[in-house]
Design an enzyme around this catalytic site. Sequence first.
Site, PDB file in Angstrom:
ATOM      1  CB  SER A 137      19.068  17.560  20.386  1.00 24.88           C
ATOM      2  OG  SER A 137      17.762  17.692  20.883  1.00 24.88           O
ATOM      3  CE1 TYR A 150      17.093  12.847  18.023  1.00 24.41           C
ATOM      4  CE2 TYR A 150      16.736  14.143  20.012  1.00 24.41           C
ATOM      5  CZ  TYR A 150      17.061  14.070  18.675  1.00 24.41           C
ATOM      6  OH  TYR A 150      17.370  15.216  17.979  1.00 24.41           O
TER       7      TYR A 150
END
Length: 302
Positions: A137, A150
């Site tokens: 990501s 995250y």
Amino acid sequence: MTTSTGKGSIVVVTGASTGIGASTARALSRHGFHVLAGVRRAGDGDTLRANGIEPVILDITEPTQVQALAARIAADPRPLHALVNNAGIQVNGPVETLPMAQWRRVFDVNLFGHVAITQTLLPALLRSEGRVINISSIGGKLAMPTYGAYAGAKFALEAVSDALRREVSPLGVEVVVIQPGGVRTQMAARGVATANHLAAQMTSDQETRYGGLVQAVNSLMDSGTASGVTSELAARVIVKAVMTPRPRTRYTVGRDAALLIRLARVLPDRALDHLSARSLRSHHPRTPTVGVLSRLRVGVSS
């Protein structure tokens, strides 16, 4: 030996129920691969099932299901061309307030599950000189507020990918990292709902400190998702990484990812802090947040 054609080869795609995973499974099947598409529920598999796509029940945090997948591959004469580690969850909250159980859950799914399935399938990939595709990501290079868990798992996945590449590249296995920015999938919407649920459990003091920030991040996430690329575009980048004879070590998905990852590479921390704060400024609520989060808290306890 990895080739540019998928005919007669297997690819495993984890987290294929929806979004990037489902689009990747469909795109790979169109290129002739036999895709073992990992899903959590049988109903998701029924929706995905098609020529060249074989749904398999797969929770990457469940060792028995990972071993069952390995046995399925071992019983097939076709070589394993690639493992696409796509499964993931998004859980956001300030470092102070996010329960430790949530930290462990995020790392279990977004990091340790990928390591477990990679360890299990690596012997087959070594035999075929295949490749591992890890879906990271933009959060693997830049951590926004409330993204501690995250982004922490994605930062770690980036490091693991580098280590693995340097271990197995001399043995013929390529390791590629995909770094998406905003993508229009259900994952972001679920992340906002989870963030609101967790925010509703904050103490009143924590709500005063972080309530407006949580709402601003959720608003930014909503707008970034709405303007993001499609899962089909992300899938095209992943297919390229799977099929290109000599892939790059990293691919970005979307202009936002390309720009922000480049900025994270060259700007000092304080400059990045300023950019983060400025991007959130217009998303902060104009009214006090206490009432909003208190109403959420009532909904949680009722």
